[in-house]
Design a protein around this motif. Structure first.
Motif, PDB file in Angstrom:
ATOM      1  N   SER A  12      21.103  -4.752  -1.063  1.00 51.27           N
ATOM      2  CA  SER A  12      19.702  -4.577  -0.714  1.00 51.27           C
ATOM      3  C   SER A  12      19.244  -3.159  -0.991  1.00 51.27           C
ATOM      4  CB  SER A  12      19.468  -4.909   0.757  1.00 51.27           C
ATOM      5  OG  SER A  12      19.780  -6.257   1.032  1.00 51.27           O
ATOM      6  N   LEU A  13      17.951  -3.030  -1.201  1.00 56.67           N
ATOM      7  CA  LEU A  13      17.331  -1.726  -1.381  1.00 56.67           C
ATOM      8  C   LEU A  13      16.142  -1.645  -0.441  1.00 56.67           C
ATOM      9  CD1 LEU A  13      17.357   0.934  -3.064  1.00 56.67           C
ATOM     10  CD2 LEU A  13      15.617  -0.145  -4.512  1.00 56.67           C
ATOM     11  N   GLN A  14      16.285  -0.841   0.590  1.00 54.79           N
ATOM     12  CA  GLN A  14      15.191  -0.596   1.507  1.00 54.79           C
ATOM     13  C   GLN A  14      14.365   0.557   0.971  1.00 54.79           C
ATOM     14  OE1 GLN A  14      14.302  -2.250   4.446  1.00 54.79           O
ATOM     15  NE2 GLN A  14      12.476  -0.957   4.324  1.00 54.79           N
ATOM     16  N   MET A  15      13.094   0.318   0.742  1.00 49.98           N
ATOM     17  CA  MET A  15      12.215   1.316   0.167  1.00 49.98           C
ATOM     18  C   MET A  15      11.130   1.663   1.177  1.00 49.98           C
ATOM     19  SD  MET A  15      11.860  -0.001  -3.783  1.00 49.98           S
ATOM     20  CE  MET A  15      10.857  -1.424  -3.335  1.00 49.98           C
ATOM     21  N   ASN A  16      11.106   2.909   1.587  1.00 48.75           N
ATOM     22  CA  ASN A  16      10.122   3.391   2.534  1.00 48.75           C
ATOM     23  C   ASN A  16       9.246   4.452   1.882  1.00 48.75           C
ATOM     24  OD1 ASN A  16      11.269   1.787   4.610  1.00 48.75           O
ATOM     25  ND2 ASN A  16      12.728   3.416   5.122  1.00 48.75           N
ATOM     26  N   SER A  17       8.113   4.706   2.498  1.00 45.73           N
ATOM     27  CA  SER A  17       7.186   5.729   2.009  1.00 45.73           C
ATOM     28  C   SER A  17       6.906   5.562   0.523  1.00 45.73           C
ATOM     29  CB  SER A  17       7.750   7.124   2.294  1.00 45.73           C
ATOM     30  OG  SER A  17       7.971   7.313   3.679  1.00 45.73           O
ATOM     31  N   LEU A  18       6.565   4.366   0.138  1.00 42.32           N
ATOM     32  CA  LEU A  18       6.361   4.068  -1.280  1.00 42.32           C
ATOM     33  C   LEU A  18       5.191   4.849  -1.859  1.00 42.32           C
ATOM     34  CD1 LEU A  18       7.098   0.274  -1.152  1.00 42.32           C
ATOM     35  CD2 LEU A  18       8.245   1.914  -2.649  1.00 42.32           C
ATOM     36  N   LYS A  19       5.371   5.256  -3.102  1.00 39.91           N
ATOM     37  CA  LYS A  19       4.380   6.020  -3.822  1.00 39.91           C
ATOM     38  C   LYS A  19       3.881   5.223  -5.017  1.00 39.91           C
ATOM     39  CE  LYS A  19       6.853  10.314  -2.726  1.00 39.91           C
ATOM     40  NZ  LYS A  19       7.524  11.507  -3.304  1.00 39.91           N
TER      41      LYS A  19
ATOM     42  N   GLN B 211       0.830  -1.191   0.000  1.00 37.16           N
ATOM     43  CA  GLN B 211       0.000   0.000   0.000  1.00 37.16           C
ATOM     44  C   GLN B 211       0.872   1.252   0.000  1.00 37.16           C
ATOM     45  OE1 GLN B 211      -2.622   0.269   3.396  1.00 37.16           O
ATOM     46  NE2 GLN B 211      -4.129   1.486   2.269  1.00 37.16           N
ATOM     47  N   ALA B 212       0.409   2.288  -0.656  1.00 38.90           N
ATOM     48  CA  ALA B 212       1.144   3.548  -0.662  1.00 38.90           C
ATOM     49  C   ALA B 212       1.460   3.978   0.762  1.00 38.90           C
ATOM     50  CB  ALA B 212       0.339   4.624  -1.381  1.00 38.90           C
ATOM     51  N   GLY B 213       2.703   4.405   0.955  1.00 41.85           N
ATOM     52  CA  GLY B 213       3.164   4.769   2.282  1.00 41.85           C
ATOM     53  C   GLY B 213       3.860   3.645   3.013  1.00 41.85           C
ATOM     54  N   GLY B 214       3.746   2.441   2.497  1.00 39.41           N
ATOM     55  CA  GLY B 214       4.369   1.292   3.116  1.00 39.41           C
ATOM     56  C   GLY B 214       5.809   1.102   2.681  1.00 39.41           C
ATOM     57  N   SER B 215       6.374  -0.043   3.059  1.00 43.06           N
ATOM     58  CA  SER B 215       7.781  -0.315   2.809  1.00 43.06           C
ATOM     59  C   SER B 215       7.989  -1.693   2.211  1.00 43.06           C
ATOM     60  CB  SER B 215       8.585  -0.221   4.111  1.00 43.06           C
ATOM     61  OG  SER B 215       8.502   1.065   4.687  1.00 43.06           O
ATOM     62  N   LEU B 216       9.075  -1.829   1.472  1.00 46.13           N
ATOM     63  CA  LEU B 216       9.539  -3.094   0.944  1.00 46.13           C
ATOM     64  C   LEU B 216      11.059  -3.108   0.997  1.00 46.13           C
ATOM     65  CD1 LEU B 216       7.437  -3.815  -2.282  1.00 46.13           C
ATOM     66  CD2 LEU B 216       7.437  -5.163  -0.179  1.00 46.13           C
ATOM     67  N   ARG B 217      11.610  -4.294   1.118  1.00 44.43           N
ATOM     68  CA  ARG B 217      13.058  -4.460   1.073  1.00 44.43           C
ATOM     69  C   ARG B 217      13.391  -5.453  -0.019  1.00 44.43           C
ATOM     70  NH1 ARG B 217      17.367  -3.209   4.318  1.00 44.43           N
ATOM     71  NH2 ARG B 217      19.197  -4.584   4.187  1.00 44.43           N
ATOM     72  N   LEU B 218      14.107  -4.986  -1.025  1.00 38.64           N
ATOM     73  CA  LEU B 218      14.538  -5.825  -2.122  1.00 38.64           C
ATOM     74  C   LEU B 218      15.953  -6.320  -1.864  1.00 38.64           C
ATOM     75  CD1 LEU B 218      13.329  -3.708  -5.182  1.00 38.64           C
ATOM     76  CD2 LEU B 218      12.040  -5.359  -3.806  1.00 38.64           C
ATOM     77  N   SER B 219      16.213  -7.548  -2.280  1.00 38.56           N
ATOM     78  CA  SER B 219      17.533  -8.125  -2.110  1.00 38.56           C
ATOM     79  C   SER B 219      18.060  -8.640  -3.436  1.00 38.56           C
ATOM     80  CB  SER B 219      17.504  -9.280  -1.098  1.00 38.56           C
ATOM     81  OG  SER B 219      17.156  -8.819   0.191  1.00 38.56           O
TER      82      SER B 219
ATOM     83  N   THR C 173      12.315  -8.169 -10.274  1.00 35.03           N
ATOM     84  CA  THR C 173      11.285  -8.498  -9.302  1.00 35.03           C
ATOM     85  C   THR C 173      10.239  -7.392  -9.334  1.00 35.03           C
ATOM     86  OG1 THR C 173      10.851  -9.099  -6.981  1.00 35.03           O
ATOM     87  CG2 THR C 173      12.514  -7.390  -7.372  1.00 35.03           C
ATOM     88  N   GLN C 174       8.979  -7.784  -9.362  1.00 36.44           N
ATOM     89  CA  GLN C 174       7.895  -6.829  -9.569  1.00 36.44           C
ATOM     90  C   GLN C 174       7.493  -6.154  -8.269  1.00 36.44           C
ATOM     91  OE1 GLN C 174       6.324  -6.143 -12.694  1.00 36.44           O
ATOM     92  NE2 GLN C 174       5.552  -4.403 -11.492  1.00 36.44           N
TER      93      GLN C 174
ATOM     94  N   ALA D 115       5.859   2.000  -8.558  1.00 33.77           N
ATOM     95  CA  ALA D 115       5.493   0.710  -9.117  1.00 33.77           C
ATOM     96  C   ALA D 115       6.266   0.461 -10.403  1.00 33.77           C
ATOM     97  CB  ALA D 115       3.994   0.647  -9.377  1.00 33.77           C
ATOM     98  N   ALA D 116       6.934  -0.670 -10.490  1.00 39.47           N
ATOM     99  CA  ALA D 116       7.757  -0.996 -11.647  1.00 39.47           C
ATOM    100  C   ALA D 116       8.364  -2.374 -11.459  1.00 39.47           C
ATOM    101  CB  ALA D 116       8.876   0.035 -11.829  1.00 39.47           C
ATOM    102  N   MET D 117       8.999  -2.853 -12.515  1.00 39.80           N
ATOM    103  CA  MET D 117       9.857  -4.015 -12.397  1.00 39.80           C
ATOM    104  C   MET D 117      11.223  -3.511 -11.951  1.00 39.80           C
ATOM    105  SD  MET D 117       9.998  -7.361 -12.753  1.00 39.80           S
ATOM    106  CE  MET D 117       8.773  -7.867 -13.965  1.00 39.80           C
ATOM    107  N   TYR D 118      11.735  -4.060 -10.876  1.00 36.08           N
ATOM    108  CA  TYR D 118      13.015  -3.644 -10.334  1.00 36.08           C
ATOM    109  C   TYR D 118      14.090  -4.663 -10.677  1.00 36.08           C
ATOM    110  CZ  TYR D 118      11.044   0.231  -7.709  1.00 36.08           C
ATOM    111  OH  TYR D 118      10.445   1.423  -7.353  1.00 36.08           O
ATOM    112  N   TYR D 119      15.210  -4.163 -11.164  1.00 35.92           N
ATOM    113  CA  TYR D 119      16.320  -4.999 -11.591  1.00 35.92           C
ATOM    114  C   TYR D 119      17.583  -4.669 -10.814  1.00 35.92           C
ATOM    115  CZ  TYR D 119      13.425  -5.754 -15.763  1.00 35.92           C
ATOM    116  OH  TYR D 119      12.405  -6.058 -16.628  1.00 35.92           O
TER     117      TYR D 119
END
Length: 126
Positions: free
Chosen positions: A80-87, A13-21, A120-121, A91-95
């Motif tokens: 790793s990529l820590q992503m906070n406050s997502l907008k 959800q917008a405002g949330g976080s994800l961590r990509l590895s 990774t989507q 949204a995209a495919m991350y490479y």
């Protein structure tokens, strides 16, 4: 052998976080630069964040500054990529990508990277 494998994508959800590895082979991990890029439908692939192996310096796209953090774990050959406050626009495919150059002026230019993971989507909903 050069290999990079991304994980951690998903729906948030917008405002949330994800961590990509990005788990990299030793050769890929020891390249001069490793970074995260993204591509949304109908748009060019763009650099998000890059980290240099030599000195640990980092570079971020303006859209990522203050929200995203890139880091390296040498023990596990992981970037790793820590992503906070997502907008919604995140949204995209991350490479994950790597290169054996230190061209600072083009550090976020996807065209200068030669080793790529499968992606990774990341989806963001309101």
């Amino acid at each position: 052998q050069v290999q990079l494998m991304e994980s951690g994508g998903g729906s948030v959800q917008a405002g949330g976080s994800l961590r990509l590895s990005c788990v990299a082979s030793e050769y890929a991990y020891r390249t001069k630069t490793v970074g995260w890029f993204r591509q949304a439908p109908g748009k060019e692939r763009e650099g998000v964040a890059v980290i240099y192996a030599g000195d640990g310096s980092t570079y971020y796209a303006d859209s990522a500054k203050g929200r995203f953090t890139i880091s390296r774990d040498n023990a596990e050959n992981t970037v790793s990529l820590q992503m906070n406050s997502l907008k919604l626009e995140d949204a995209a495919m991350y490479y994950c990508a790597a290169r054996n150059s230190n061209w600072r002026l083009s550090v976020l230019d996807a065209g200068t990277y030669v080793y790529w993971g499968q992606g990774t989507q990341v989806t963001v909903s309101s």
